[in-house]
Design a protein around this motif. Structure first.
Motif, short mmCIF file in Angstrom:
data_model
loop_
_atom_site.label_atom_id
_atom_site.label_comp_id
_atom_site.label_asym_id
_atom_site.label_seq_id
_atom_site.Cartn_x
_atom_site.Cartn_y
_atom_site.Cartn_z
N ARG A 1 18.58 51.47 47.87
CA ARG A 1 20.02 51.55 48.02
C ARG A 1 20.63 50.25 48.52
O ARG A 1 19.96 49.39 49.08
CB ARG A 1 20.39 52.68 48.99
N CYS B 1 23.20 49.54 54.38
CA CYS B 1 21.89 49.18 53.84
C CYS B 1 21.94 47.83 53.14
O CYS B 1 22.72 47.63 52.19
CB CYS B 1 21.41 50.23 52.83
N CYS C 1 17.78 54.07 53.28
CA CYS C 1 18.10 52.88 52.52
C CYS C 1 17.16 52.60 51.36
O CYS C 1 17.33 51.59 50.68
CB CYS C 1 18.11 51.66 53.46
#
Length: 958
Positions: free
Chosen positions: A844, A849, A841
């Motif tokens: 992102r 996420c 993650c």
């Protein structure tokens, strides 16, 4: 508390360094520093993360400190809004949640979950929050006596027990307050509705939206605190009372939230004002529905049918942007010296909070398959010819249908929450000898809560209201005589003339009530051991603790049997508890002192052995090293093994149907997945390209507890330094690394669906259960299983930075501050050894996420005139995040910056004024579709949701 000159200076600089907001009135700090110059008496202190009474106020683990003045100058009346600005915290439950809210406010360190963040008051646990959330509700915190908030990230289970896997948030209350303090504040939002992107989409959809300037969402607070000594100074009492009111705000107050955003279009619900239907043929001999004959149509205002195209309901405007809320809190803190060796203390905290989450009217939600005779008086002759003629039916032959009809005639749904909390602490502490002390306490905390869920469709009444015949006078009536006696009114949805009377019969109110209780007995002794390796002796803590957690949720029959169609599924009663017996110890070992390049070298050790009634015995431990090189440089490092046993909700919560926000890659006329990939998820060749998309972006999942859960384990490593290279400058840099194994939770429904299609692995595909038509949102049998289990692991690492520099300027001073965090790693493997369950993650945002930038910070510059005023400017920065699933979701989110302006005025010796504007440029939040947003097409709590915030607080102290 009196502290030596050097320690007091260190405390001031550390507090300034670690503060999460930077609007501390410098005249107050200057007065403290001046007082410190006259104090040369040393008194030892206790820091969060340890029970050792020590001389060094800096912890071996990095601690972020925010004091009450900073909170006041932040402009936030809700403490969670303030703390969510820390780079170490990710937004959890807050006031900007309407649909699906639990009505509480929680904290989430490092995004590892509120259930892994331990919340303390004066170093002792707070009880869990309520009927819909087992995390601590920080609405209970007494703001009028709040001295500071200390945030320690990384494991602290050795000191405080389970739930401290991610770290600790410790609210320090001023239990020695003297005098009277009265404070009143007001805040509101100002916003200019000029989001051209969203206005264009709203115009395309034909939806209304606000234009021009808005001033709304006001909040008010009134706080009183008083305290003083009695019995010739042997006793002291501090008391407080707080009142806070927040006005409601709906989604239609902002142009960017006036519809639910899909990918580059305004969404809506197929549960529309004028209903949409699925019709199927029925085998007249067996009564079985032939799902291969599906005909999905929309109805027009005249009752005619056509292929479904654009009949959607804009469900966003009526939803709450900001929930209405009223909170009253009161309590007191008492100490009394029973003798030279015994001081009794007591803490009482009470709070009552009422809030309401409002969202769009209920609907039939295509929830059930109804059967109707072609001879039903609810149908017109043209409708009989259209429906029954298509299937070759007539007379008393039956056809089947499900329907999407929005209950606009009955008004919006609401969850009306009431939370009543009580926390009570009694204890005795004192000296055993000159070198040994004791502290024993009993803490009891309880929260009773109720969720009254109003105006939802009641499933049994819908079937009764569709089973209609004619009376002797030729008037329609419900065919079931018992239903007629209960007030049944025919549901005339086929003629599009539903009345409020019909809606009243079709809706019902469900009630959930709950009680959470926590009882903790804690006792420990601390002092010097007869062992010396350096100048100072080895210090130790030895203690024991007993804790019992109890959770009870009682559902009425409607919740118990899942008969409220807008609730997602049955919510069954639960009653569970567990207890834990623990022994703990800490050692503070000075290794080398007062040597060249080693002014102080100290080893810190800790051990806790816990015996859970559910998961058995587990040991947690820590080791840390502090190396003070000289007056200017200090190095520190620590390792913590933490452990968290499953809580009673994770263990005993009944399994049930619920909803998740996301995307079915096999839905729509042109699915994202190939036919082969969709076949992995249970889609037949005939269904491919013919599965309807959930226009609300919501799909079914099956969630719930698991009494066979085991504990989860966390390992935390930190290393860093503190330096003052030049006069006035202080720097903190700390590397941290956290890994949690055996994660308790369900596999993400989006992840399970995606990986099933991509890999065909039974590990994921066994969790996907499509309905007869291939849907994952119609009916109650279609769902993805996401019940609790011990999963794989997650690991995170990063570097935290903090800096503080003060310089003289004219008659005053200029203060520069920075608090930032650089994320290196945020990796999760949902299933042990399953590479296909991995995702990262860092930088992102997508269905798995939360927006996780590599870098975020707060920075400020504050000028103090040296007279009666100060002014400060703060820069909040949230780095860019990218979307790896941009082919179906939003594109990337650029870096976001917010500027906040603050000013303080000392109006007299006893009265001061704080005022300011947050988000002074009125920047709109990033627009996210239903897959990635939580509320209002964005992520409130991370991004400012409502525009500029104007605030003012006046405080008088005597």
């Amino acid at each position: 508390m009196t502290i030596s000159r050097n320690i007091r200076r260190s405390l001031i600089s550390t507090t300034a360094l670690c503060a999460s907001t930077f609007f501390l009135p410098l005249y107050a700090a200057a007065e403290d520093a001046a007082t410190a110059e006259d104090e040369n008496v040393f008194e030892e202190v206790v820091v969060t993360g340890s029970r050792i009474i020590r001389k060094d106020i800096e912890s071996v683990s990095p601690i972020t400190v925010t004091n009450a003045e900073e909170i006041k100058f932040s402009g936030h009346m809700r403490i969670e809004d303030m703390l969510n600005g820390l780079p170490q915290l990710e937004a959890a439950e807050h006031a900007y949640e309407g649909n699906g809210t639990s009505g509480v406010a929680t904290l989430d360190l490092r995004g590892l979950g509120s259930n892994r963040t331990l919340v303390l008051v004066n170093g002792r646990r707070m009880q869990p929050g309520g009927v819909k959330s087992y995390s601590v509700d920080i609405n209970q915190i007494p703001s009028s006596l709040l001295k500071r908030v200390e945030v320690l990230t990384g494991g602290a289970s050795t000191t405080y027990g389970a739930d401290a896997v991610a770290g600790v948030v410790n609210f320090i209350i001023d239990d020695t307050f003297e005098g009277v303090k009265v404070s009143a504040g007001v805040g509101a939002y100002q916003h200019n509705n000029n989001n051209s992107y969203m206005q264009g989409l709203l115009d395309d959809a034909g939806y209304d939206y606000p234009k021009g300037s808005a001033l709304d969402g006001a909040s008010y607070n009134f706080d009183v605190a008083m305290g003083g000594s009695f019995a010739d100074g042997r006793g002291h009492v501090s008391m407080y009372a707080n009142y806070r009111q927040t006005n409601e705000l709906h989604m239609d107050s902002r142009d960017y939230s006036s519809c639910a955003l899909l990918t580059n279009s305004c969404g809506g619900s197929a549960n529309a004002v004028i209903p949409n239907f699925d019709f199927w043929n029925v085998d007249q001999g067996t009564g079985e529905i032939d799902f291969t004959t599906e005909r999905w149509v929309q109805m027009d205002a005249n009752g005619g049918f056509s292929a479904f195209d654009d009949n959607y309901y804009n469900y966003a405007p009526v939803n709450h942007w900001q929930r209405p809320d009223k909170r009253f809190a009161g309590g007191g803190f008492l100490t009394y010296e029973l003798s030279d060796n015994a001081k009794a203390y007591m803490e009482v905290m009470m709070a009552r909070d009422t809030t309401t989450g409002q969202y769009a009217p209920s609907g039939t939600f295509f929830n059930d398959n109804y059967k109707m005779k072609c001879s039903s008086p609810l149908l017109s002759a043209a409708q009989v010819a259209d429906i029954c003629g298509t299937f070759g039916l007539s007379g008393d032959d039956e056809f089947a249908f499900d329907v999407g009809k929005r209950n606009v005639e009955g008004g919006p749904r609401q969850n009306q929450f009431t939370h009543n909390s009580l926390r009570f602490v009694v204890g005795v502490k004192g000296d055993i000898t000159d070198n040994w002390r004791y502290d024993t306490s009993l803490t009891y905390g309880a929260t009773s809560s109720e969720d009254t869920y109003v105006n939802d469709f009641f499933a049994p009444n819908i079937q009764a209201a569709l089973d209609v015949n004619l009376d002797a006078d030729g008037n329609m009536q419900c065919a079931n005589e018992v239903a007629r006696k209960d007030g049944c009114v025919p549901y005339t949805l086929f003629s599009n003339d539903v009345t409020a009377e019909q809606a009243n019969y079709l809706t019902a109110t469900g009630i959930l009530s709950g009680l959470t209780e926590e009882t903790v007995f804690n006792g420990f002794v601390s002092g010097d051991l007869p062992l010396t390796l350096a100048d100072d002796p080895v210090q130790a803590v030895f203690g024991l603790e007993y804790r019992k957690e109890h959770y009870r949720r009682t559902s009425d029959n409607l919740f118990e049997n899942g008969q409220l169609l807008g609730n997602g599924g049955a919510v069954r009663s639960v009653d569970g508890s567990y207890d834990v017996k623990e022994l703990f110890s800490e050692l503070y070992v000075p290794l080398v002192q007062n040597k060249e390049f080693i002014q102080d070298l100290v080893l810190e050790l800790g051990l806790r052995v816990s015996d859970y009634s559910t998961t058995g015995t587990v040991a947690t431990y820590k080791a840390g090293l502090n190396w003070q090189v000289n007056d200017s440089v200090k190095f520190r490092g620590s390792y913590n093994r933490a452990s968290r046993a499953p809580n009673v909700v994770e263990l005993y919560s009944p399994q049930r149907l619920a909803l998740w926000d996301g995307t079915d890659p096999c839905a729509g006329a042109t699915p994202i997945f190939t036919a082969a990939q969709c076949a992995n998820t249970g889609v037949s060749a005939a269904q491919y390209g013919n599965i309807s998309v959930s226009s609300a972006g919501q799909y079914n999942e099956f969630i719930g507890g698991n009494p066979d859960l085991d504990k989860e384990t966390g390992d935390t490593f930190t290393v860093g330094f503190v330096a003052t290279p030049v006069e006035g400058l202080t720097l903190n840099v700390d590397y941290w690394n956290i890994k949690i194994s055996g994660l308790i939770g369900g596999i993400s429904s989006q992840l399970a669906l995606d990986k099933c299609g991509e890999t065909g692995s039974a590990v994921f595909c066994d969790l996907v259960n499509r309905g007869p038509s291939g849907s994952l949102w119609r009916g109650t049998t279609a769902a993805i299983t996401s019940t609790n289990q011990n999963l794989g692991y997650t690991k995170q690492s990063g570097i935290d930075f903090a800096g503080d520099y003060v310089m003289e300027m004219g008659e005053g001073s200029l203060n520069f501050k920075l608090l930032g965090s650089y994320l290196i790693d945020k990796f999760t493997q949902s299933l042990p050894g399953e590479a296909d369950s991995e995702y990262d993650c860092v930088g992102r945002i997508n269905g798995n996420c939360y927006p996780t930038p590599k870098w975020r910070h707060t920075a400020s510059v504050i000028y103090n005139s040296g007279d009666f005023w100060q002014v400060g400017l703060k820069w909040r920065y949230f780095g860019k995040v990218t979307n790896p699933d941009s082919e179906r979701d939003n594109k990337d989110i650029s870096a976001y910056s917010y500027l906040d302006l603050s000013a303080g005025f000392k109006l007299s010796d006893n009265v001061d004024l704080a005022m300011g504007i947050n988000n002074i440029l009125d920047r709109d939040p990033p627009m996210l579709n239903s897959t990635n947003s939580t509320t209002g097409n964005t992520k409130p709590g991370t991004y400012d949701p409502l525009g500029r915030r104007l605030f003012a607080t006046i405080t008088a102290q005597f």
